[in-house]
Write a protein that holds these residues in place. Sequence first.
Motif, mmCIF file in Angstrom:
data_model
loop_
_atom_site.group_PDB
_atom_site.id
_atom_site.type_symbol
_atom_site.label_atom_id
_atom_site.label_comp_id
_atom_site.label_asym_id
_atom_site.label_seq_id
_atom_site.Cartn_x
_atom_site.Cartn_y
_atom_site.Cartn_z
ATOM 1 N N PRO A 40 59.288 17.620 76.822
ATOM 2 C CA PRO A 40 60.685 17.995 77.038
ATOM 3 C C PRO A 40 61.585 17.648 75.869
ATOM 4 O O PRO A 40 62.741 18.038 75.854
ATOM 5 C CB PRO A 40 61.071 17.207 78.285
ATOM 6 N N ARG A 77 54.678 30.742 78.069
ATOM 7 C CA ARG A 77 55.745 30.179 78.881
ATOM 8 C C ARG A 77 55.605 28.668 78.755
ATOM 9 O O ARG A 77 54.523 28.134 78.995
ATOM 10 C CB ARG A 77 55.558 30.603 80.331
ATOM 11 N N PHE A 78 56.670 27.989 78.340
ATOM 12 C CA PHE A 78 56.594 26.547 78.173
ATOM 13 C C PHE A 78 57.131 25.847 79.403
ATOM 14 O O PHE A 78 58.226 26.165 79.870
ATOM 15 C CB PHE A 78 57.372 26.109 76.934
ATOM 16 N N VAL A 79 56.346 24.941 79.929
ATOM 17 C CA VAL A 79 56.794 24.126 81.063
ATOM 18 C C VAL A 79 56.993 22.714 80.534
ATOM 19 O O VAL A 79 56.027 22.009 80.262
ATOM 20 C CB VAL A 79 55.745 24.130 82.188
ATOM 21 N N PRO A 80 58.250 22.305 80.338
ATOM 22 C CA PRO A 80 58.486 20.949 79.833
ATOM 23 C C PRO A 80 58.089 19.933 80.901
ATOM 24 O O PRO A 80 58.529 20.033 82.041
ATOM 25 C CB PRO A 80 59.995 20.897 79.574
ATOM 26 N N LEU A 81 57.249 19.001 80.516
ATOM 27 C CA LEU A 81 56.742 18.051 81.504
ATOM 28 C C LEU A 81 57.066 16.629 81.077
ATOM 29 O O LEU A 81 56.964 16.289 79.900
ATOM 30 C CB LEU A 81 55.227 18.198 81.625
ATOM 31 N N PRO B 159 62.433 34.111 83.718
ATOM 32 C CA PRO B 159 61.894 33.058 84.583
ATOM 33 C C PRO B 159 62.744 31.798 84.508
ATOM 34 O O PRO B 159 63.394 31.533 83.497
ATOM 35 C CB PRO B 159 60.491 32.810 84.028
ATOM 36 N N ASP B 161 62.157 28.808 84.064
ATOM 37 C CA ASP B 161 61.931 27.737 83.090
ATOM 38 C C ASP B 161 62.725 27.970 81.809
ATOM 39 O O ASP B 161 62.787 27.100 80.958
ATOM 40 C CB ASP B 161 60.447 27.547 82.797
ATOM 41 N N LEU B 162 63.332 29.145 81.676
ATOM 42 C CA LEU B 162 64.211 29.374 80.523
ATOM 43 C C LEU B 162 65.657 29.004 80.846
ATOM 44 O O LEU B 162 66.499 28.954 79.970
ATOM 45 C CB LEU B 162 64.157 30.843 80.092
ATOM 46 N N ARG B 237 59.608 26.211 89.853
ATOM 47 C CA ARG B 237 59.938 24.838 89.435
ATOM 48 C C ARG B 237 61.401 24.475 89.657
ATOM 49 O O ARG B 237 61.737 23.307 89.779
ATOM 50 C CB ARG B 237 59.604 24.656 87.959
ATOM 51 N N VAL B 316 62.414 15.740 87.030
ATOM 52 C CA VAL B 316 61.280 16.610 87.305
ATOM 53 C C VAL B 316 61.213 17.745 86.289
ATOM 54 O O VAL B 316 60.663 18.802 86.550
ATOM 55 C CB VAL B 316 61.298 17.157 88.749
ATOM 56 N N GLY B 317 61.789 17.511 85.114
ATOM 57 C CA GLY B 317 61.592 18.445 84.013
ATOM 58 C C GLY B 317 62.511 19.648 84.017
ATOM 59 O O GLY B 317 62.262 20.624 83.327
ATOM 60 N N PHE B 319 65.970 21.315 82.896
ATOM 61 C CA PHE B 319 66.925 21.049 81.834
ATOM 62 C C PHE B 319 68.345 21.279 82.327
ATOM 63 O O PHE B 319 68.925 22.318 82.095
ATOM 64 C CB PHE B 319 66.620 21.916 80.620
ATOM 65 N N ARG B 323 70.604 16.751 80.570
ATOM 66 C CA ARG B 323 69.294 16.751 79.919
ATOM 67 C C ARG B 323 69.350 17.513 78.585
ATOM 68 O O ARG B 323 68.750 17.091 77.604
ATOM 69 C CB ARG B 323 68.308 17.415 80.879
ATOM 70 N N THR B 327 68.510 16.000 75.038
ATOM 71 C CA THR B 327 67.452 16.533 74.183
ATOM 72 C C THR B 327 67.992 16.922 72.817
ATOM 73 O O THR B 327 67.380 16.662 71.792
ATOM 74 C CB THR B 327 66.826 17.776 74.841
#
Lengths: 337, 375
Positions: A40, A77-81, B159, B161-162, B237, B316-317, B319, B323, B327
């Motif tokens: 992340p 696809r990036f999954v920040p963990l 998606p 996650d973006l 997510r 839990v990741g 953003f 966050r 970052t």
Amino acid sequence: MKNSVSLALLFAVAFAAPSLAGPTLDQVKKRDSLVCGSNPGLAGFGLPDDKGQWTGFDVEFCRAVASAIFNDPKKVRFVPLTAKDRFTALQSGEIDVLSRNTTWTQSREVGQGFEFGPVTYYDGQGFLVRKKLNVSSALELSGASICVQQGTTSELNLADYFRTHDMKYEPVAFATADETIKAYDTGRCDVFTTDMSQAYAERSKTANPDDHIVLPEVISKEPLGPAVRQGDDQWFNIVKWTHYAMVQAEELNVNSKNVDEKLKDPNPEVKRLLGVEGNFGEGLGLTQDWAYRIIKNVGNYGEVFERNLGDSSKLKIKRGLNALWTNKGLQYSPPVR
Amino acid sequence: MTPAAFLRTHSEPVRPPPAGQTGFVHLVRERLFGSLPAAIFTLLAAGALAWAIPELVRFLFIDAVWSAPNGDACRAPGAGACWAYIWRKLPYFTFGSYPEDQRWRVWLTMAMGAILIFWLLRRSLPGRNAAAALFFIVYPIVAFVLLSGAPALGLPNVPTDLWGGAMVSLVVAVTGIVLSLPGGILLALGRRSKMPVISALSTGFIEFVRGVPFITVLFMANMMLPLFVPEAWAPDRLLRPLIGVVLFSAAYMAEVVRGGLQALPKGQSEAGQALGLRYWQRVRLILLPQALALVIPGIVNTFIALFKDTTLVAVVGIFDFLRTVDTARLDPEWAGPNISATGYIFAALFYFVFCFGMSRYSLGVEKELSRGKTH
């Protein structure tokens, strides 16, 4: 706590196993994108830029895998963990590959059912000192006051190192990385210690980054590399050989700019790597030009290192252990043949 | 009739208070130096302010770097806050990794939301029922389609996650706020219900959710859900923490609403029964309007807490705004001694503006609702 973790893992195995039946490559192709577990936020390794695009050394590894499969580095696809949920995400099949500065350890590989690919970055604990102290080796640090983050393995490694070498030091511990580097910057201590890669990133937070150097000694082993689930050897091979192709390319002096000319190179090693001769991609379930795609889209190992960590970046990390074996480093690729 | 000599025909002009009892001097003497302890505290406080304020002004304004191409100017010794960095990273703080050419969709969603919320909150504007229907039913669907995309309508999929930045914070907060109030009302009514199953279920849910820390709920939602269901069914997510946020805030909201219901005299409900009103009619027409008006401070308090709790989804990741600030300060291009402080000051401002706004609005509503009351 331990019990609940093993219980969770038991559930993981029991419930997640069916969804892993098909080889990972087929799933990735069907989905038309690679899902990559990423950091992340770690300068140089995985960090969003001003536009929110993921950049960094670990990120580019995933782009290389995507290039090998799709010939398109954007199909990731990036999954920040976080450090906590990275293994669950891999275990549950949520991500295809974990490329997130994860240290390869015996217990992680054997105990948790992962397979670690080749070491993409040899990290280890190092020391940051002021140039004006005129210190060139960690062995000259006897009696120094050392800033270190509390409760980390760095603190323990530090104690071990100084005891082994029978030197005295004064530890100055802080709760967070930010406090620690600030204390070092304001002169609270002579030395700052943490993992090498981190030391370079922290150096850029000081008022005058050029006033500080990272000493050459590495006092612990932190081999970082990508990880996949056990049980899908084809997928594991793809991840492994993506890295090897990049190292091999650097060795053969093939890079993203000259790769098209190198297609005509008479050197048989180059011919085999770029798929001009033989069909080594097929065994991986990929196309003949798999390595060409990686090099064309992303670059060879040296280029990626240079761009994200080396002199072209703000971090200016030396190649050190990560130089090619021909340059006294550890990066070595088995031959493609 | 002669006027009685002892009757006054005019009133004495109002005399000003004696000198020394008014104005600035009096204020200072009474309030600040009224007694010895007060005088000591005044001096101490003045000293602290005199010590802190010039330094703050220097850091925030005078020595601040307002524009710079990279972090070098901000690293100079004596430099203050690095506003240039905030300015450069502002798009990232707002949208996260949302594709640049699609960001108009976020703007549009935010603008629609802002207009609807304004319409809904201005109690003098007409057609607020229509606004409520639009905001609570139509808007969520439109916003979802706009943000996540519909290839059929020519909007490419984005998606979750973006998604990132202030946009995610607002999505989480608005979803939580919009769903927790109805959820909380239902749970509160359920807990007071005379039907044993419903009452036990509601009580059990509320007590269970309130009995565990929010972070635990998030971790459960994030780590256990994907293990229990096949990959294809695993919730998104972003959806996982959203579910957690709604469940959590609904449980708290339920107790606030129950407090309001508890405060109403029993006669209110009985009078409704006597008029022949059915249960839901009594709830809608008699109980809730009074109960909710009583507990506005509690409700807004929960909303504000919820808004700030959205920062926890970062564990839990996801953003969220904080966050992204956290970052972006790692960027080696900018990283420097003052970058973290600048980033966190900016984040504090962001949260303060929203929370203070909610608090002021609720004060206004309270005043308006209590206007007709005698007590």
